[in-house]
Design a protein around this motif. Sequence first.
Motif, mmCIF file in Angstrom:
data_model
loop_
_atom_site.group_PDB
_atom_site.id
_atom_site.type_symbol
_atom_site.label_atom_id
_atom_site.label_comp_id
_atom_site.label_asym_id
_atom_site.label_seq_id
_atom_site.Cartn_x
_atom_site.Cartn_y
_atom_site.Cartn_z
ATOM 1 N N HIS A 39 0.927 -1.181 0.010
ATOM 2 C CA HIS A 39 -0.165 -0.161 -0.097
ATOM 3 C C HIS A 39 0.834 1.295 -0.116
ATOM 4 O O HIS A 39 1.812 1.400 0.964
ATOM 5 C CB HIS A 39 -0.958 0.009 1.160
ATOM 6 C CG HIS A 39 -1.888 -0.989 1.416
ATOM 7 N ND1 HIS A 39 -1.664 -2.382 1.516
ATOM 8 C CD2 HIS A 39 -3.090 -0.898 1.193
ATOM 9 C CE1 HIS A 39 -2.655 -3.140 1.327
ATOM 10 N NE2 HIS A 39 -3.766 -2.129 1.290
ATOM 11 N N PHE A 40 0.732 1.950 -0.820
ATOM 12 C CA PHE A 40 1.578 3.297 -1.096
ATOM 13 C C PHE A 40 0.846 4.593 -1.405
ATOM 14 O O PHE A 40 -0.342 4.446 -1.935
ATOM 15 C CB PHE A 40 2.424 3.100 -2.369
ATOM 16 C CG PHE A 40 3.452 2.042 -2.058
ATOM 17 C CD1 PHE A 40 4.736 2.154 -1.493
ATOM 18 C CD2 PHE A 40 3.222 0.779 -2.546
ATOM 19 C CE1 PHE A 40 5.438 1.005 -1.216
ATOM 20 C CE2 PHE A 40 3.865 -0.438 -2.479
ATOM 21 C CZ PHE A 40 5.094 -0.233 -1.754
ATOM 22 N N ASP A 41 1.382 5.546 -0.839
ATOM 23 C CA ASP A 41 0.642 7.039 -0.950
ATOM 24 C C ASP A 41 1.930 7.741 -1.806
ATOM 25 O O ASP A 41 3.040 7.694 -1.351
ATOM 26 C CB ASP A 41 0.610 7.583 0.443
ATOM 27 C CG ASP A 41 0.160 9.071 0.149
ATOM 28 O OD1 ASP A 41 -1.026 8.996 -0.445
ATOM 29 O OD2 ASP A 41 0.654 9.904 0.673
ATOM 30 N N LEU A 42 1.528 8.393 -2.850
ATOM 31 C CA LEU A 42 2.487 8.996 -3.451
ATOM 32 C C LEU A 42 2.175 10.473 -3.903
ATOM 33 O O LEU A 42 0.730 10.644 -4.296
ATOM 34 C CB LEU A 42 2.163 8.413 -5.229
ATOM 35 C CG LEU A 42 2.865 8.993 -6.081
ATOM 36 C CD1 LEU A 42 4.366 8.944 -5.985
ATOM 37 C CD2 LEU A 42 2.767 8.320 -7.582
ATOM 38 N N LEU A 43 3.127 11.447 -3.835
ATOM 39 C CA LEU A 43 2.793 12.830 -4.204
ATOM 40 C C LEU A 43 3.671 13.156 -5.142
ATOM 41 O O LEU A 43 4.948 12.665 -4.987
ATOM 42 C CB LEU A 43 2.991 13.823 -2.977
ATOM 43 C CG LEU A 43 3.261 15.328 -3.360
ATOM 44 C CD1 LEU A 43 1.895 15.761 -3.928
ATOM 45 C CD2 LEU A 43 3.769 15.844 -2.065
ATOM 46 N N PHE A 61 2.181 17.098 -16.083
ATOM 47 C CA PHE A 61 0.796 17.063 -15.908
ATOM 48 C C PHE A 61 0.042 18.251 -16.157
ATOM 49 O O PHE A 61 -1.062 18.353 -16.203
ATOM 50 C CB PHE A 61 0.455 16.772 -14.498
ATOM 51 C CG PHE A 61 0.960 15.513 -13.771
ATOM 52 C CD1 PHE A 61 1.044 14.320 -14.647
ATOM 53 C CD2 PHE A 61 1.687 15.560 -12.711
ATOM 54 C CE1 PHE A 61 1.505 13.027 -14.122
ATOM 55 C CE2 PHE A 61 2.264 14.417 -12.018
ATOM 56 C CZ PHE A 61 2.166 13.031 -12.698
ATOM 57 N N ALA A 62 0.805 19.484 -16.746
ATOM 58 C CA ALA A 62 0.105 20.494 -17.291
ATOM 59 C C ALA A 62 -1.063 20.322 -18.177
ATOM 60 O O ALA A 62 -0.864 19.366 -19.284
ATOM 61 C CB ALA A 62 0.763 21.616 -17.512
ATOM 62 N N GLY A 63 -2.269 20.570 -18.332
ATOM 63 C CA GLY A 63 -3.245 20.677 -19.143
ATOM 64 C C GLY A 63 -3.885 19.156 -19.167
ATOM 65 O O GLY A 63 -4.605 18.910 -20.200
ATOM 66 N N LYS A 64 -3.688 18.616 -18.314
ATOM 67 C CA LYS A 64 -3.941 17.017 -18.174
ATOM 68 C C LYS A 64 -5.101 17.061 -17.051
ATOM 69 O O LYS A 64 -5.088 17.539 -15.918
ATOM 70 C CB LYS A 64 -3.180 15.973 -17.892
ATOM 71 C CG LYS A 64 -1.977 15.805 -19.011
ATOM 72 C CD LYS A 64 -2.243 15.385 -20.124
ATOM 73 C CE LYS A 64 -0.894 15.162 -20.981
ATOM 74 N NZ LYS A 64 -0.248 16.183 -21.725
ATOM 75 N N MET A 93 -2.608 8.391 -4.970
ATOM 76 C CA MET A 93 -1.828 9.570 -5.499
ATOM 77 C C MET A 93 -2.430 10.909 -5.559
ATOM 78 O O MET A 93 -3.652 11.034 -5.940
ATOM 79 C CB MET A 93 -1.220 9.001 -6.935
ATOM 80 C CG MET A 93 -2.468 8.892 -7.889
ATOM 81 S SD MET A 93 -1.715 8.206 -9.594
ATOM 82 C CE MET A 93 -2.042 6.650 -9.429
ATOM 83 N N ARG A 94 -1.426 11.723 -5.549
ATOM 84 C CA ARG A 94 -1.880 13.172 -5.686
ATOM 85 C C ARG A 94 -1.018 13.767 -6.658
ATOM 86 O O ARG A 94 0.528 13.634 -6.517
ATOM 87 C CB ARG A 94 -1.619 14.133 -4.081
ATOM 88 C CG ARG A 94 -2.472 13.767 -3.485
ATOM 89 C CD ARG A 94 -2.331 14.240 -1.981
ATOM 90 N NE ARG A 94 -1.297 13.342 -1.470
ATOM 91 C CZ ARG A 94 -0.381 13.732 -0.499
ATOM 92 N NH1 ARG A 94 -0.376 15.110 -0.006
ATOM 93 N NH2 ARG A 94 0.569 12.886 0.092
ATOM 94 N N THR A 95 -1.367 14.054 -7.959
ATOM 95 C CA THR A 95 -0.699 14.432 -9.154
ATOM 96 C C THR A 95 -0.770 15.816 -9.209
ATOM 97 O O THR A 95 -2.040 16.448 -9.699
ATOM 98 C CB THR A 95 -1.104 13.542 -10.286
ATOM 99 O OG1 THR A 95 -2.432 13.849 -10.641
ATOM 100 C CG2 THR A 95 -0.656 12.139 -9.833
ATOM 101 N N LEU A 96 0.352 16.569 -9.203
ATOM 102 C CA LEU A 96 0.156 18.186 -9.432
ATOM 103 C C LEU A 96 1.160 18.740 -10.197
ATOM 104 O O LEU A 96 2.225 18.032 -10.639
ATOM 105 C CB LEU A 96 0.482 18.941 -7.850
ATOM 106 C CG LEU A 96 -0.315 18.556 -6.618
ATOM 107 C CD1 LEU A 96 0.014 19.082 -5.393
ATOM 108 C CD2 LEU A 96 -1.793 18.727 -7.006
ATOM 109 N N THR A 97 0.866 19.894 -10.768
ATOM 110 C CA THR A 97 1.822 20.722 -11.561
ATOM 111 C C THR A 97 2.435 21.651 -10.589
ATOM 112 O O THR A 97 2.198 21.768 -9.595
ATOM 113 C CB THR A 97 0.981 21.448 -12.662
ATOM 114 O OG1 THR A 97 0.436 22.358 -12.008
ATOM 115 C CG2 THR A 97 0.378 20.629 -13.724
ATOM 116 N N PRO A 98 3.610 22.226 -11.123
ATOM 117 C CA PRO A 98 4.371 22.936 -10.230
ATOM 118 C C PRO A 98 3.507 24.392 -9.686
ATOM 119 O O PRO A 98 3.495 24.849 -8.792
ATOM 120 C CB PRO A 98 5.478 23.629 -11.118
ATOM 121 C CG PRO A 98 5.849 22.590 -12.100
ATOM 122 C CD PRO A 98 4.197 21.954 -12.246
#
Length: 87
Positions: A40-44, A50-53, A79-84
Amino acid sequence: MSDITKLLEQRLQTLNPLQLHITDDSAAHAGHAGAKSGGHFDLLIVAAAFAGKSRLQRQRMVYDAVGDLAQLRIHALSMRTLTPEEI
């Protein structure tokens, strides 16, 4: 750092992350029936890629980078997927 965490980190480098934090929460799920099939993993992850996605597109990008680990060694991946710009 576990072997699977190292593999995740290596594979996610294809997204050129500006930030990458992987937390192995497997110990907290010990005894859970699904825990036997993987961790089980948590990802940031913060990446310009990821821009525009959409959120779904970003998650697909992560799963594409992770490859077979998602099916063979990971039971749950939050997962949390962020742009800068989003941090």
